[in-house]
Write a protein that holds these residues in place. Structure first.
Motif, short mmCIF file in Angstrom:
data_model
loop_
_atom_site.label_atom_id
_atom_site.label_comp_id
_atom_site.label_asym_id
_atom_site.label_seq_id
_atom_site.Cartn_x
_atom_site.Cartn_y
_atom_site.Cartn_z
N GLU A 95 -102.13 -76.27 17.19
CA GLU A 95 -101.93 -75.79 18.13
C GLU A 95 -102.57 -75.50 19.53
O GLU A 95 -102.66 -74.82 20.20
CB GLU A 95 -101.88 -74.38 17.03
N ARG A 96 -103.30 -76.27 19.28
CA ARG A 96 -104.38 -76.32 20.40
C ARG A 96 -104.17 -76.84 21.94
O ARG A 96 -104.62 -75.96 22.59
CB ARG A 96 -105.74 -76.67 20.16
N LEU A 97 -102.76 -77.33 21.68
CA LEU A 97 -102.22 -78.15 22.51
C LEU A 97 -101.85 -77.05 23.62
O LEU A 97 -101.78 -77.07 24.95
CB LEU A 97 -100.92 -78.90 22.66
N ASP A 98 -101.45 -76.04 23.00
CA ASP A 98 -101.71 -74.89 24.11
C ASP A 98 -102.67 -74.07 25.11
O ASP A 98 -102.83 -74.08 26.21
CB ASP A 98 -101.10 -73.44 23.27
N PHE A 99 -103.78 -74.70 24.44
CA PHE A 99 -104.96 -74.00 25.49
C PHE A 99 -105.95 -75.03 26.25
O PHE A 99 -106.39 -74.94 27.53
CB PHE A 99 -106.02 -73.92 24.24
N GLY A 100 -105.49 -76.80 26.16
CA GLY A 100 -105.51 -77.53 27.03
C GLY A 100 -105.24 -78.70 26.58
O GLY A 100 -104.67 -79.21 25.77
N TRP A 101 -106.39 -79.45 26.73
CA TRP A 101 -105.85 -81.29 27.03
C TRP A 101 -107.07 -81.64 25.82
O TRP A 101 -108.37 -82.16 26.08
CB TRP A 101 -105.97 -82.02 28.36
N TYR A 102 -107.35 -82.71 25.57
CA TYR A 102 -107.63 -83.30 24.73
C TYR A 102 -107.19 -84.94 24.71
O TYR A 102 -106.88 -85.08 25.90
CB TYR A 102 -107.27 -83.57 23.16
N PRO A 103 -108.74 -85.98 25.43
CA PRO A 103 -108.61 -87.25 25.71
C PRO A 103 -107.11 -88.17 24.50
O PRO A 103 -107.25 -87.88 23.67
CB PRO A 103 -109.88 -87.95 25.38
N LYS A 105 -104.38 -91.20 23.89
CA LYS A 105 -104.50 -92.80 24.55
C LYS A 105 -103.67 -93.26 25.75
O LYS A 105 -103.76 -94.34 26.65
CB LYS A 105 -104.34 -93.69 23.20
N ASP A 106 -102.16 -92.48 25.77
CA ASP A 106 -100.60 -92.53 26.80
C ASP A 106 -101.59 -91.52 27.70
O ASP A 106 -100.10 -91.42 28.57
CB ASP A 106 -100.12 -92.23 26.11
N PHE A 107 -102.53 -90.76 28.20
CA PHE A 107 -102.26 -89.46 29.36
C PHE A 107 -101.54 -88.60 28.37
O PHE A 107 -100.87 -87.90 29.92
CB PHE A 107 -102.81 -90.29 30.25
N GLN A 108 -100.76 -88.22 27.91
CA GLN A 108 -99.88 -87.31 27.68
C GLN A 108 -99.90 -86.29 26.48
O GLN A 108 -100.94 -86.71 25.93
CB GLN A 108 -98.02 -87.92 26.64
N LEU A 109 -99.89 -85.14 27.25
CA LEU A 109 -100.78 -83.88 26.41
C LEU A 109 -100.55 -84.19 24.94
O LEU A 109 -101.71 -84.04 24.28
CB LEU A 109 -99.98 -82.51 27.40
N SER A 110 -99.57 -84.46 24.42
CA SER A 110 -99.15 -84.33 22.87
C SER A 110 -99.23 -86.06 22.28
O SER A 110 -99.07 -85.72 21.52
CB SER A 110 -97.35 -83.85 22.75
N GLY A 111 -99.40 -86.29 23.53
CA GLY A 111 -99.68 -87.79 23.31
C GLY A 111 -100.84 -88.44 22.07
O GLY A 111 -101.59 -87.72 21.52
N PRO A 112 -101.09 -89.41 21.29
CA PRO A 112 -102.31 -89.94 20.41
C PRO A 112 -103.09 -89.68 20.75
O PRO A 112 -103.65 -90.29 21.65
CB PRO A 112 -101.71 -91.32 19.92
N ILE A 113 -103.82 -88.84 19.62
CA ILE A 113 -105.99 -88.74 20.29
C ILE A 113 -106.10 -89.97 20.15
O ILE A 113 -106.11 -90.77 19.13
CB ILE A 113 -105.92 -87.58 19.11
N ASP A 114 -107.42 -90.15 20.98
CA ASP A 114 -108.04 -91.53 21.04
C ASP A 114 -109.42 -90.98 20.75
O ASP A 114 -110.41 -90.33 21.72
CB ASP A 114 -108.27 -91.86 22.50
N THR A 115 -109.49 -91.36 19.71
CA THR A 115 -110.68 -90.49 19.19
C THR A 115 -111.87 -91.34 19.19
O THR A 115 -113.08 -91.05 19.21
CB THR A 115 -110.58 -90.85 17.15
N ASP A 116 -111.60 -92.23 19.50
CA ASP A 116 -112.93 -93.51 20.54
C ASP A 116 -113.60 -92.45 21.04
O ASP A 116 -114.85 -92.86 22.43
CB ASP A 116 -112.49 -94.61 21.04
N ALA A 233 -104.87 -81.03 35.60
CA ALA A 233 -103.45 -81.08 36.92
C ALA A 233 -104.08 -81.57 38.01
O ALA A 233 -103.73 -82.14 38.60
CB ALA A 233 -103.08 -80.23 36.63
N GLU A 234 -105.50 -81.01 38.22
CA GLU A 234 -105.95 -81.62 39.56
C GLU A 234 -106.67 -82.68 40.02
O GLU A 234 -106.79 -82.93 40.89
CB GLU A 234 -106.32 -79.79 39.88
N HIS A 235 -107.10 -82.67 38.86
CA HIS A 235 -108.27 -84.44 38.44
C HIS A 235 -107.55 -85.53 37.35
O HIS A 235 -108.93 -85.04 37.14
CB HIS A 235 -109.88 -83.97 39.02
#
Length: 263
Positions: A95-103, A105-116, A233-235
């Motif tokens: 649900e926090r995907l509505d708030f912002g971005w995590y890192p 792996k594929d640079f898609q908002l809902s993509g697999p999270i890069d735990t590294d 989005a800007e950077h």
């Protein structure tokens, strides 16, 4: 000529920090990741997570970082409304995907999270009064008949609720432990490092001496720097560089930082 050169120098050096990024973190302690209470950011030993991002600030000339502190729930909504550029330490919740971005792996908002590219990993544990036994084997089903206390807005609240466990939220780790010590709660779920640090500081308080941590931990989670949707989005390229650098900083400096905070 000297005036022109000086002007160009000033322009060049100021352009190195064309961006000022505002990163928010909680106004409660989360030892050893951030220390102190309230809005003040400590100058000396502010916490491991803060120091990691201060190293990031020094390594990346594209921006400078301004740190601010606020209640965690307000930090989340400040990120969502793009009033801050980043927040930490944030565990992953869908649900926090509505708030912002995590890192990712594929640079898609809902993509697999890069735990590294996490800042760190933190566990949650259950705490109870020694005089009030809890049946805890590591199976969350053990909690189905309990009302579990937890800090307001923390990810463990949703985790427990998704398992059908009733949760009562209060403002902080300290308030949860106070409710436990005064028998207003039978069991609470708290970030282990924060709760253990508080209980250690209260070692001479007989009320808190009656509290016991249960094993095994409820869960261990990676924690991240989240960036705002507007900033990403800007950077987009800079966002990736920030998360990449956090990975390197954790690998290169976390061991020394942990040692420094144990002294």
């Amino acid at each position: 000529m000297r005036f022109v050169c000086f002007t160009l120098f000033i322009f060049f050096t100021s352009s190195l920090h064309a961006l000022t990024l505002t990163f928010a973190f909680e106004d409660k302690q989360q030892p050893p990741y951030y220390l102190g209470e309230g809005s003040k950011v400590l100058e000396n030993q502010p916490g491991i997570a803060v120091e990691m991002l201060q190293i990031l600030d020094k390594r990346m000339p594209e921006f400078e970082i301004k740190f601010i502190r606020m209640p965690w729930k307000r930090a989340l909504y400040s990120l969502k409304s793009n009033r801050v550029d980043g927040i930490f330490n944030a565990s992953y919740k869908t649900e926090r995907l509505d708030f912002g971005w995590y890192p990712t792996k594929d640079f898609q908002l809902s993509g697999p999270i890069d735990t590294d590219r996490r800042i760190t990993s933190i566990s949650y544990s259950l705490y109870h009064l020694k005089s009030s036994p809890i049946n805890w084997s590591g199976d969350w089903q053990d909690l189905k008949t309990e009302l579990v206390g937890a800090p307001l807005g923390y990810s463990i609240v949703g985790d427990l609720q998704k398992k059908g466990i009733k949760v009562e939220q209060s403002s902080s780790t300290k308030s949860n432990l106070l409710m436990l010590s005064t028998k207003r709660m039978k069991v609470v779920a708290l970030q282990t490092v924060t709760a253990d640090s508080f209980l250690s500081s209260q070692s001479k308080n007989t009320n808190y001496n009656a509290i016991e941590k249960l094993s095994p931990p409820l869960v261990s989670k990676p924690y991240y720097l989240m960036l705002s949707k507007s900033f990403v989005a800007e950077h987009p390229t800079l966002s990736q560089k920030i998360w990449n650098e956090i990975k390197l900083i954790r690998e290169e400096h976390s061991s020394a930082l942990y040692t420094a905070y144990q002294e």
